[in-house]
Design a protein around this motif. Structure first.
Motif, PDB file in Angstrom:
ATOM      1  N   GLN A  38      64.921  52.356  25.826  1.00 43.41           N
ATOM      2  CA  GLN A  38      63.532  52.052  25.476  1.00 43.41           C
ATOM      3  C   GLN A  38      62.576  53.026  26.163  1.00 43.41           C
ATOM      4  OE1 GLN A  38      62.429  47.930  25.927  1.00 43.41           O
ATOM      5  NE2 GLN A  38      60.243  48.328  25.691  1.00 43.41           N
ATOM      6  N   GLU A  39      62.804  53.292  27.448  1.00 46.82           N
ATOM      7  CA  GLU A  39      61.971  54.239  28.173  1.00 46.82           C
ATOM      8  C   GLU A  39      62.116  55.646  27.607  1.00 46.82           C
ATOM      9  OE1 GLU A  39      63.979  51.950  29.417  1.00 46.82           O
ATOM     10  OE2 GLU A  39      63.429  51.332  31.457  1.00 46.82           O
ATOM     11  N   ILE A  40      63.335  56.014  27.228  1.00 45.05           N
ATOM     12  CA  ILE A  40      63.588  57.350  26.684  1.00 45.05           C
ATOM     13  C   ILE A  40      62.860  57.544  25.363  1.00 45.05           C
ATOM     14  CG2 ILE A  40      65.402  58.815  25.697  1.00 45.05           C
ATOM     15  CD1 ILE A  40      67.292  57.514  27.838  1.00 45.05           C
ATOM     16  N   LEU A  41      62.980  56.596  24.474  1.00 43.20           N
ATOM     17  CA  LEU A  41      62.364  56.739  23.154  1.00 43.20           C
ATOM     18  C   LEU A  41      60.845  56.761  23.228  1.00 43.20           C
ATOM     19  CD1 LEU A  41      64.791  54.431  21.168  1.00 43.20           C
ATOM     20  CD2 LEU A  41      64.433  56.869  20.729  1.00 43.20           C
ATOM     21  N   THR A  42      60.263  56.101  24.237  1.00 46.48           N
ATOM     22  CA  THR A  42      58.804  56.081  24.365  1.00 46.48           C
ATOM     23  C   THR A  42      58.287  57.151  25.321  1.00 46.48           C
ATOM     24  OG1 THR A  42      59.002  54.334  26.056  1.00 46.48           O
ATOM     25  CG2 THR A  42      58.552  53.643  23.783  1.00 46.48           C
ATOM     26  N   ASP A  43      59.163  58.003  25.835  1.00 45.44           N
ATOM     27  CA  ASP A  43      58.743  59.129  26.665  1.00 45.44           C
ATOM     28  C   ASP A  43      58.100  60.173  25.757  1.00 45.44           C
ATOM     29  OD1 ASP A  43      58.506  61.425  28.179  1.00 45.44           O
ATOM     30  OD2 ASP A  43      60.542  61.349  28.994  1.00 45.44           O
ATOM     31  N   PRO A  44      56.817  60.501  25.948  1.00 44.52           N
ATOM     32  CA  PRO A  44      56.156  61.478  25.074  1.00 44.52           C
ATOM     33  C   PRO A  44      56.817  62.853  25.077  1.00 44.52           C
ATOM     34  CG  PRO A  44      54.517  60.238  26.306  1.00 44.52           C
ATOM     35  CD  PRO A  44      55.856  59.886  26.900  1.00 44.52           C
ATOM     36  N   SER A  45      57.612  63.161  26.097  1.00 47.08           N
ATOM     37  CA  SER A  45      58.279  64.463  26.155  1.00 47.08           C
ATOM     38  C   SER A  45      59.281  64.651  25.027  1.00 47.08           C
ATOM     39  CB  SER A  45      58.984  64.632  27.503  1.00 47.08           C
ATOM     40  OG  SER A  45      58.069  64.622  28.574  1.00 47.08           O
ATOM     41  N   TYR A  46      59.653  63.567  24.348  1.00 51.44           N
ATOM     42  CA  TYR A  46      60.605  63.659  23.241  1.00 51.44           C
ATOM     43  C   TYR A  46      59.944  63.854  21.883  1.00 51.44           C
ATOM     44  CZ  TYR A  46      64.661  62.495  26.097  1.00 51.44           C
ATOM     45  OH  TYR A  46      65.682  62.532  27.026  1.00 51.44           O
ATOM     46  N   ALA A  47      58.637  64.063  21.855  1.00 53.02           N
ATOM     47  CA  ALA A  47      57.959  64.297  20.579  1.00 53.02           C
ATOM     48  C   ALA A  47      58.580  65.500  19.881  1.00 53.02           C
ATOM     49  CB  ALA A  47      56.470  64.527  20.812  1.00 53.02           C
ATOM     50  N   ARG A  72      54.051  53.984  22.095  1.00 54.03           N
ATOM     51  CA  ARG A  72      54.849  54.090  20.873  1.00 54.03           C
ATOM     52  C   ARG A  72      56.084  54.946  21.100  1.00 54.03           C
ATOM     53  NH1 ARG A  72      53.834  59.097  18.319  1.00 54.03           N
ATOM     54  NH2 ARG A  72      52.058  60.251  19.201  1.00 54.03           N
ATOM     55  N   ILE A  73      56.964  54.970  20.106  1.00 51.20           N
ATOM     56  CA  ILE A  73      58.112  55.873  20.121  1.00 51.20           C
ATOM     57  C   ILE A  73      57.629  57.272  19.738  1.00 51.20           C
ATOM     58  CG2 ILE A  73      60.320  56.431  19.050  1.00 51.20           C
ATOM     59  CD1 ILE A  73      60.789  53.475  18.618  1.00 51.20           C
ATOM     60  N   HIS A  74      57.963  58.255  20.552  1.00 50.30           N
ATOM     61  CA  HIS A  74      57.569  59.636  20.269  1.00 50.30           C
ATOM     62  C   HIS A  74      58.694  60.441  19.639  1.00 50.30           C
ATOM     63  CE1 HIS A  74      53.566  59.829  22.270  1.00 50.30           C
ATOM     64  NE2 HIS A  74      54.047  58.779  22.908  1.00 50.30           N
ATOM     65  N   ALA A  75      59.951  60.044  19.874  1.00 52.52           N
ATOM     66  CA  ALA A  75      61.068  60.727  19.237  1.00 52.52           C
ATOM     67  C   ALA A  75      60.969  60.571  17.718  1.00 52.52           C
ATOM     68  CB  ALA A  75      62.387  60.158  19.745  1.00 52.52           C
ATOM     69  N   PHE A  76      61.449  61.562  16.984  1.00 52.94           N
ATOM     70  CA  PHE A  76      61.383  61.536  15.525  1.00 52.94           C
ATOM     71  C   PHE A  76      62.553  60.783  14.894  1.00 52.94           C
ATOM     72  CE2 PHE A  76      58.481  65.377  14.420  1.00 52.94           C
ATOM     73  CZ  PHE A  76      57.485  64.838  15.216  1.00 52.94           C
ATOM     74  N   GLY A  77      63.540  60.403  15.720  1.00 53.25           N
ATOM     75  CA  GLY A  77      64.692  59.669  15.219  1.00 53.25           C
ATOM     76  C   GLY A  77      65.734  59.549  16.312  1.00 53.25           C
ATOM     77  N   MET A  78      66.775  58.746  16.061  1.00 53.67           N
ATOM     78  CA  MET A  78      67.837  58.584  17.048  1.00 53.67           C
ATOM     79  C   MET A  78      69.185  58.376  16.377  1.00 53.67           C
ATOM     80  SD  MET A  78      67.755  54.697  18.520  1.00 53.67           S
ATOM     81  CE  MET A  78      69.481  54.896  18.978  1.00 53.67           C
ATOM     82  N   ALA A  79      70.240  58.810  17.084  1.00 52.18           N
ATOM     83  CA  ALA A  79      71.609  58.638  16.612  1.00 52.18           C
ATOM     84  C   ALA A  79      72.422  57.979  17.714  1.00 52.18           C
ATOM     85  CB  ALA A  79      72.219  59.988  16.241  1.00 52.18           C
ATOM     86  N   ALA A  80      73.348  57.106  17.326  1.00 53.51           N
ATOM     87  CA  ALA A  80      74.173  56.382  18.296  1.00 53.51           C
ATOM     88  C   ALA A  80      75.540  56.097  17.704  1.00 53.51           C
ATOM     89  CB  ALA A  80      73.497  55.081  18.710  1.00 53.51           C
ATOM     90  N   LYS A  81      76.503  55.853  18.583  1.00 49.34           N
ATOM     91  CA  LYS A  81      77.836  55.462  18.128  1.00 49.34           C
ATOM     92  C   LYS A  81      77.800  54.042  17.594  1.00 49.34           C
ATOM     93  CE  LYS A  81      82.354  55.468  17.685  1.00 49.34           C
ATOM     94  NZ  LYS A  81      82.984  56.202  16.575  1.00 49.34           N
TER      95      LYS A  81
END
Length: 377
Positions: A38-47, A72-81
């Motif tokens: 949750q912290e990673i996805l909302t870290d603005p550095s991942y925009a 908010r979520i700044h990443a444009f998407g995510m992938a997981a196993k």
């Protein structure tokens, strides 16, 4: 939903989609943290980036109301196993699937994240397309070819106007490239009177609040795209104590006359070893960056390298030989990650106490620490 991850070299990973039905293009990176999604996805550095999580189970403790690092979520998407749709955590308020849907972010799971990580480690970060809308590989290829990736997300990731955040102690001007909330909490915990300034603020505007120190935050993108900010920071070097983190560290290097360059695949995770040559001790750090400072360039610009990465020897910290200025490439505020380096905020407090023009008479022409303990900065 069918999910698809298309890499610009034509490699295709198929899986199942979740979150919001959408197709996005971004830079594919991987993160090795075992917790803290949750912290990673909302870290603005991942925009601008699509995150591949190496830990095999994501979402198992749900989404809480208190763990966001931004609004908010700044990443444009995510992938997981694997994605957990039935989290077990008394603090959870929703599933990660619901959260991504609400934030309009696409996700894909049931893909070989280990193979994907090995691909990035072998060939570097790549442009990719993530889709959970049933795109064919040819449609994804066309989308990828047409997508233009930006490298100046730091100009939009932070606040739009000046914001004051409580406190009655040391006054800190914070130049916001995309700040994480735990950085602000770390300053608030030390009773700092924080003024958060947007990207594009001039040196005069930053000094208008008569700060005891200047803090340069983390943020996304290529630091060389922040040339205007580096020029303004340069005007303040020697006038006020400074502390930079991640993007702020890189901007300080550029302001001093140094250079930065892009890494093959960067450092992203909560388990990166760093050596502090001034103390002779090592610590485990939280990191998220794809660019790094050129050691030789900053040494020639009056800086001394203070920290090194134990895996690849890259620059993890520096300080100025004359002025009360220091910075680190990693995240001492963690969130997620270890708290080994939280003391760096206390070091910043000490610098302000000793060298702030407001708290101690400054030498004519600016602050000079050559004989005033600056080597502890």
């Amino acid at each position: 939903m069918d999910g698809l991850l298309y890499l610009e070299d034509g490699t295709v990973f198929r899986g199942r989609g979740f979150g919001y039905p959408r197709t996005s293009a971004g830079e594919l990176v991987f993160n090795t943290s075992m917790t803290g999604y949750q912290e990673i996805l909302t870290d603005p550095s991942y925009a601008g980036q699509i995150i591949n999580f190496t830990y095999p189970l994501i979402g198992n403790y749900g989404i809480t109301a208190d763990d966001n690092e931004s609004s908010r979520i700044h990443a444009f998407g995510m992938a997981a196993k694997n994605i957990c749709f039935t989290p077990s955590n008394y603090r959870s308020v929703m599933t990660i699937d619901q959260w991504l849907f609400d934030m309009k972010v696409p996700g894909i799971f049931e893909i070989d994240t280990r193979a994907l990580t090995r691909r990035i480690r072998s060939h570097g970060t790549v442009k990719c397309v993530i889709s959970n809308q049933g795109l064919s590989p040819s449609e994804a290829r066309d989308f990828c070819d047409q997508a233009v990736l930006r490298n100046d997300h730091m100009k939009r990731a932070g606040v739009r106007q000046r914001v004051r955040i409580g406190g009655t102690g040391r006054r800190v001007a914070v130049l916001d490239f995309g700040v994480k909330q735990n950085i602000l909490r770390s300053l608030e915990k030390r009773n700092c009177d924080v003024y958060l300034f947007p990207y594009g603020s001039s040196a005069d505007e930053l000094m208008s609040v008569n700060p005891d120190g200047l803090f340069l935050t983390n943020g996304p993108g290529d630091p060389q795209e922040a040339a205007e900010a580096a020029a303004e920071v340069k005007k303040l070097m020697g006038r006020v104590p400074m502390f930079g983190i991640c993007m702020g560290h890189q901007v300080l290097a550029l302001a001093a006359g140094g250079k930065t360059f892009k890494m093959a695949y960067g450092h992203r995770g909560g388990n990166h070893g760093v050596y502090d040559k001034e103390t002779g001790r090592s610590c485990i750090t939280s990191q998220n960056h794809g660019y790094v400072v050129s050691a030789q360039s900053v040494i020639l610009s009056g800086m001394e390298i203070t920290h090194f990465n134990l895996n690849d020897g890259t620059v993890e910290g520096m300080r100025h030989n004359t002025w009360p200025i220091f910075s680190v490439q990693y995240h001492p505020e963690a969130s997620p990650g270890p708290n080994d380096s939280d003391h760096l905020f206390d070091r910043f407090m000490d610098l302000m106490d000793r060298f702030s023009p407001n708290l101690r008479p400054a030498a004519a022409g600016g602050i000079n620490t050559a004989k005033g303990g600056g080597h502890h900065a």
